[in-house]
Motif scaffolding. Structure first.
Motif, short mmCIF file in Angstrom:
data_model
loop_
_atom_site.label_atom_id
_atom_site.label_comp_id
_atom_site.label_asym_id
_atom_site.label_seq_id
_atom_site.Cartn_x
_atom_site.Cartn_y
_atom_site.Cartn_z
N SER A 192 26.60 42.20 -8.65
CA SER A 192 26.07 42.93 -7.90
C SER A 192 25.39 42.01 -6.96
O SER A 192 24.59 41.18 -7.31
N ALA A 215 26.01 37.05 -0.42
CA ALA A 215 24.45 36.81 -1.10
C ALA A 215 24.29 35.52 -1.69
O ALA A 215 23.34 34.94 -1.88
N ASP A 268 22.75 42.51 -4.87
CA ASP A 268 21.36 42.64 -5.08
C ASP A 268 20.74 41.96 -6.12
O ASP A 268 19.76 41.28 -6.13
N ARG A 301 20.78 38.21 -5.33
CA ARG A 301 19.59 37.85 -4.51
C ARG A 301 18.42 37.85 -5.31
O ARG A 301 17.43 37.20 -4.96
N ALA A 302 18.04 38.80 -6.06
CA ALA A 302 17.03 38.93 -6.83
C ALA A 302 16.76 37.75 -7.92
O ALA A 302 15.53 37.05 -7.96
#
Length: 379
Positions: free
Chosen positions: A18, A78, A20, A23-24
Motif C-alpha cells: 500500500s 511513494a 500509504d 509513506r508511513a
C-alpha cells in the motif's frame, strides 16, 4: 572462520503493498538504508521491477525490513522520495541493473550510493565478489542461494522467496561499516566516491553504446562499408528495442545483422528475402531495416575500424597488462580494479586515455604505462 547459519534475531520483515503504508514507514527516514531489488528481464529491454527490499536500522540495534510490492498501484510514486533524498545513504550491492530498474519504474535513481561490491574491490577484499560470498567473508554468515532464478512476478511470493529477499538487505549495514573502515584505513575514500559518481552518472544518463559494432567479432572481417552498414543496423536496433521494450535479439539478432551488413542489400525485396530465410527474421520490420541501412549517421565517419583489432600490437597490450598487474599487486587490489584489457586497447590503438581510466586510475597508472607507450608521464 567457518560460516555460521543466518541469524534472524532482531530482524522484522513486513510486506508492504500500500502506498500509504510505505509513506508511513518512511515518514522519518534514517541516515542510511539498505536497498535491493528483484526484477525480471527475460522478455523486455528494461528490467521489470517486481520487489524492492528496504532495510531500516532500529534504535535497539535491530533491523526492520520492508518487502515492497512494486506491482501494487502507486508504490513507485511513494518510493521515489526516499530514492531522491540526498540525506539518506543508499547501501546496495552491485546495483547497476537495479539502478536502471529504479529509473524506469520510479523515475528516480537512488542517491547518494554506496556499492558494497565496488567498495570491497577497492579495499582489497575481492573484485566482483557476490553478495553471499562477501557476507560470508565479512560477517561469517552463510546465506541460502535457492531463489536466485525465482519468478518474482508471481503473487503471492513463497516463504522461501520472502526470506531470500530479506537476506539480501539484512547484512548491508555490517558490510558498509566494515568496508568504510577499510577504505579509510587505506586512504581510498576519495577513489571510491569518484567511482560512485561515475556509476550514478552512467545510470542517470543511460548512454547507448556509441560503437556497438566493435563488440561483434564479425565486424573484424568486414570492409569499411560493411562496418558502416553494421553500425547503422545496431544503432537502429538499440533505439527500437528501447522504445518497444524488447530484447535486442528479438528485434534483430547478431547473425542476421551481420548477414545484411555483408550482403549490402540494394532493394527492400532483397532484405525481405534475407529476413524470410532466417529463422528469427523480423518480417514486420523489413521497411524499418531498409530505412536504417540507407540513413547515414551523423558521426559514422568517426567510427573506429573494427579490423584494427586484428592488426593491434598484441605484445604492447600484454606489456601494459603486465605493468597494470604489478601496480595492482602493489596496491593490493585485483588487476581488473585498475584496468581491463578493453580499457588498455585504446591506449595502443590511438594513444588516447579512455574516459574509464581518467581520475585516480590514470594517476596510478600513467607513471608506469607512459614509458611503455613512448611518452613521458604528464606532470
Amino acid at each position: 572462520m567457518s560460516p555460521a547459519p543466518a541469524n534472524p534475531a532482531h530482524v522484522l520483515a513486513h510486506w508492504i503493498d500500500s502506498p500509504d503504508a510505505l509513506r508511513a514507514r518512511l515518514a522519518s527516514p534514517p541516515a542510511r538504508v539498505g536497498l535491493d531489488t528483484e526484477f525480471i528481464r527475460e522478455r523486455t529491454y528494461w528490467p521489470k521491477l517486481a520487489l524492492v527490499q528496504i532495510a531500516l536500522p532500529q534504535a535497539d540495534g535491530g533491523i526492520e525490513i520492508l518487502l515492497v510490492d512494486t506491482l501494487a498501484p502507486g508504490i513507485a510514486e511513494a518510493l521515489a522520495p526516499l530514492l531522491a533524498d540526498a540525506s539518506v545513504l543508499k547501501i546496495m550491492h552491485s546495483p547497476s541493473e537495479d539502478l536502471v530498474a529504479f529509473r524506469q519504474t520510479c523515475k528516480q535513481v537512488p542517491s547518494p550510493l554506496f556499492d558494497t561490491q565496488a567498495a570491497a574491490a577497492l579495499a582489497g577484499v575481492g573484485a566482483g565478489m557476490g553478495y553471499q560470498k562477501l557476507v560470508a567473508e565479512i560477517t561469517g554468515t552463510a546465506l541460502e542461494k535457492g531463489e536466485t532464478r525465482s519468478d518474482w512476478l508471481r503473487r503471492p511470493l513463497s516463504a522461501s522467496q520472502l526470506q531470500y529477499a530479506a537476506d539480501d538487505v539484512q547484512h548491508l549495514f555490517e558490510l558498509h561499516d566494515a568496508l568504510t573502515a577499510k577504505l579509510d584505513a587505506l586512504g581510498r575514500r576519495g577513489w571510491f566516491q569518484s567511482d560512485m559518481a561515475r556509476t550514478m552518472a552512467t545510470a542517470i544518463e543511460d548512454p547507448a553504446d556509441r560503437w556497438p559494432h566493435l563488440s561483434m567479432r564479425t565486424a573484424n572481417f568486414l570492409d569499411r562499408d560493411g562496418q558502416t552498414r553494421l553500425l547503422r543496423l545496431l544503432r537502429w536496433r538499440d533505439a527500437h528495442a528501447r522504445v518497444a521494450d524488447l530484447p535486442r535479439s528479438w528485434v534483430l539478432d547478431n547473425e542476421l545483422a551481420a548477414t545484411l551488413a555483408r550482403m549490402s542489400p540494394s532493394t527492400p525485396e532483397s532484405i525481405a528475402e534475407a529476413v524470410r530465410a532466417h529463422p528469427k527474421g523480423p518480417r514486420k520490420l523489413v521497411d524499418a531495416i531498409w530505412t536504417a541501412l540507407g540513413t547515414p549517421l551523423p558521426d559514422e565517419a568517426e567510427a573506429p575500424d573494427a579490423a584494427v583489432a586484428e592488426r593491434r600490437d598484441k605484445s604492447k597490450v600484454k606489456a601494459l597488462q603486465d605493468a597494470v598487474s604489478r601496480r595492482a599487486a602493489e596496491l593490493g587490489v585485483a588487476d581488473a580494479v585498475l584496468a581491463s584489457r578493453r580499457m588498455l586497447e585504446p591506449l595502443v590503438d590511438t594513444g588516447e586515455w579512455p574516459e574509464s581510466l581518467e581520475g585516480w586510475r590514470r594517476e596510478q597508472l600513467e607513471p608506469v604505462l607512459a614509458p611503455l607507450l613512448g611518452r613521458a608521464p604528464v606532470g
